[in-house]
Scaffold this active site. Structure first.
Site, PDB file in Angstrom:
ATOM      1  N   THR A   1      -3.107   5.987  -4.075  1.00  0.00           N
ATOM      2  CA  THR A   1      -1.976   6.616  -3.359  1.00  0.00           C
ATOM      3  C   THR A   1      -0.649   6.337  -4.057  1.00  0.00           C
ATOM      4  O   THR A   1       0.257   7.161  -4.013  1.00  0.00           O
ATOM      5  CB  THR A   1      -1.906   6.101  -1.903  1.00  0.00           C
ATOM      6  OG1 THR A   1      -1.967   4.680  -1.915  1.00  0.00           O
ATOM      7  CG2 THR A   1      -3.039   6.639  -1.076  1.00  0.00           C
TER       8      THR A   1
ATOM      9  N   ASP B   1       0.860  -1.189   0.000  1.00  0.00           N
ATOM     10  CA  ASP B   1       0.000   0.000   0.000  1.00  0.00           C
ATOM     11  C   ASP B   1       0.898   1.243   0.000  1.00  0.00           C
ATOM     12  O   ASP B   1       1.657   1.454   0.945  1.00  0.00           O
ATOM     13  CB  ASP B   1      -0.900  -0.036   1.242  1.00  0.00           C
ATOM     14  CG  ASP B   1      -1.850   1.149   1.262  1.00  0.00           C
ATOM     15  OD1 ASP B   1      -1.437   2.213   1.745  1.00  0.00           O
ATOM     16  OD2 ASP B   1      -2.992   1.025   0.800  1.00  0.00           O
TER      17      ASP B   1
END
Length: 556
Positions: free
Chosen positions: A93, A60
């Site tokens: 992101t 992530d």
């Protein structure tokens, strides 16, 4: 007395001009290169060691950058981008950092050729406007009640994540929880607050397949008097309080001095009478369950259990708000202000269960819950933490689609289509801005290129094939299959991205790149040791000159 004049002393360090531009671009590119390999289904994981010695395994982008410790101001700005993107839309992101890094990288050649940064920024702003118009052209509306379509969208978002191997499970959890808390505000607007009204509870043990969305709320508490109070009530009447059920202490903690023994007895009696009165006010409304955010004394517990009422104390305000939304209750601040309408009647079952070593309270089977809890089960804490991060992204995508039900093709197809449209428009620009505009159009290709790199295919051949498809046809759905690296129609594969996420990614990346390009000076004023209250210099001191630092002030 001479008027003092401030001088720039040796402690003020300064860098300016092209040196700053190159340093900022290098720092931004370094940050982008760190997470470049975490894009797409074939992404690699990063192992992070935090300050306390813990280990985090994730791909992530936001989670990785959060743990980085960087000193360069431009790199810090890049890391801030990822956080902004995460708070705003909850996904994209990694893409936003890779795009911003590429926009800065393609600008470097123009800075070397003597272009002014303002010219480059103007071209970028124009490119951003045209890119959003191009996205509008290729976006199409969808029906959010079509469950299969929603599953495809959320799955294409988490297909790049570690949890993609668990099939539709995470997508189901995300869509179920977000749809539960969506509130229709009329005229097509919906309020979806996933931070406030969805709680993720992680319980190690069991299988990941045991995870589920509860139609209600769960929290880590037990009733105040386990032996005397009921731990299971069907269709409970629930009263929520934000006041203590114990003797009220003075606002300013008054001290009372007692002279006689009878006074002590009177004081105790007053306390007892006060608590009895408060409990009587509660018992009058016949609730089955009383939950308070503050304390609850043993005496109050005695009165309530005698009346057959279960009680829970010291609950977090956020949990209390969720219970209020789930069962339709109103939180009351004073017991003498309770009304029948404040009692929550929407819950189907109140139950306390022991899971592992701890007790958990479930208020579930609510009729129309506008808040919910997602219960995650799994083998280890590391696995659960990664599942939670992936679920957060999936819920962000589901929320964006419910709020703005428009889609664009995934797999780098949207970026490639935007790049192709911008190249055509760039030919019509006559000023010197045409060159940075063309470079910006080319920079969008970094997303499909990175996807191809992470698949391990021949990047040049794949990109050439993709560019040819977009140049020769009006089919804007052609992208790269993230698993195989083959140029494919995204519509046939069912890989979609949320329109809201894409727009936010483009805006954040280009605006941040423009901002970093417009920096031409980095100043850092380091304080002298003396000024910071350090050791006083040796030697004779001037009596009345305590406030003036003689090194920094000189007479005219």
């Amino acid at each position: 007395m001479h008027a003092p004049v401030l001088v720039l002393n040796d402690a003020t360090k300064r860098e300016s001009g092209s040196k700053v531009h190159h340093a900022n671009i290098q720092a931004s590119k370094a940050v982008a290169d760190i997470i470049r390999t975490t894009l797409g289904p074939r992404s690699m994981l990063k192992m992070l060691l935090d300050a306390s010695g813990g280990i985090v395994l994730t791909n992530d982008g936001n989670a990785i950058l959060r743990e980085l410790d960087v000193a360069h101001p431009a790199a810090k700005t890049m890391i801030e981008l990822s956080r902004t993107q995460d708070e705003e839309v909850g996904d994209g992101t990694t893409s936003v950092i890779i795009l911003a890094g590429e926009f800065l990288y393609v600008a470097e050649q123009f800075l070397d050729q003597g272009f002014h940064p303002t010219v480059i920024c103007r071209a970028y702003t124009q490119a951003l406007e045209h890119a959003i118009q191009a996205l509008d052209e290729i976006a199409f509306p969808i029906n959010i009640d079509d469950k299969q379509m929603m599953l495809n969208i959320v799955q294409s978002c988490i297909g790049t994540k570690f949890t993609s191997r668990f099939g539709t499970l995470i997508a189901d959890l995300a869509i179920g929880s977000v749809k539960t808390i969506a509130v229709d505000l009329g005229s097509g607007l919906r309020e979806v607050d996933i931070k406030k009204y969805i709680k993720i509870e992680k319980l190690p043990g069991g299988q990941l397949e045991d995870s589920k969305v509860l139609s209600g709320v769960m929290f880590n508490k037990d009733v105040v008097a386990p032996g005397k109070m009921r731990r299971k009530i069907k269709n409970p009447r629930i009263l929520l309080l934000d006041c203590p059920l114990e003797y009220k202490k003075g606002e300013n903690q008054t001290n009372a001095e007692l002279m006689k023994e009878e006074d002590w007895a009177t004081l105790l009696k007053m306390e007892e009478e006060y608590i009895e009165k408060v409990c009587a006010q509660i018992i009058m409304f016949k609730p089955d369950l009383v939950i308070t955010e503050k304390g609850l004394s043993d005496l109050a517990s005695h009165f309530l259990s005698k009346a057959g009422i279960s009680a829970i104390r010291r609950l977090r305000k956020t949990d209390n708000n969720r219970i209020a939304r789930a069962c339709g209750a109103t939180i009351v601040n004073r017991t003498d202000e309770i009304q029948e309408s404040d009692i929550g009647l929407g819950a189907g079952l109140f139950e306390v269960q022991k899971i592992g070593d701890e007790y958990f309270t479930f208020i579930i089977d609510c009729k129309d819950p506008k808040a919910c809890t997602v219960l995650l089960r799994g083998a280890s804490k590391d696995l659960l933490n990664e599942v939670e991060r992936n679920l957060h992204d999936a819920m962000g995508v589901a929320r964006n689609v419910i709020k703005d039900a428009k889609l664009v093709p995934g797999g780098g197809a949207a970026e490639m289509a935007v790049s192709s449209i911008l190249k055509q428009k760039g030919a019509l620009i006559e000023s010197v801005e045409q060159w940075p505009y063309h470079a910006a159009a080319k920079a969008f290709e970094v997303i499909p290129r990175t996807l191809a790199q992470n698949c391990g295919v021949n990047v040049i051949r794949t990109m050439t094939a993709l560019q040819a498809k977009h140049a020769s046809s009006d089919n804007r759905m052609i992208g790269i299959d993230g698993n195989t690296g083959v140029v494919t129609d995204m519509k046939a594969l069912g890989i979609w991205d949320s329109y809201g996420v894409k727009v936010q990614t483009f805006k954040t990346a280009i605006e941040a790149a423009s901002m970093l390009l417009r920096i031409d000076d980095i100043l850092s004023g380091l304080k002298k040791k003396q000024a910071g209250g350090g050791p006083t210099p040796k030697g004779p001191q001037i009596e009345d000159d305590k406030d003036v630092d003689s090194e920094q002030m000189i007479p005219e």
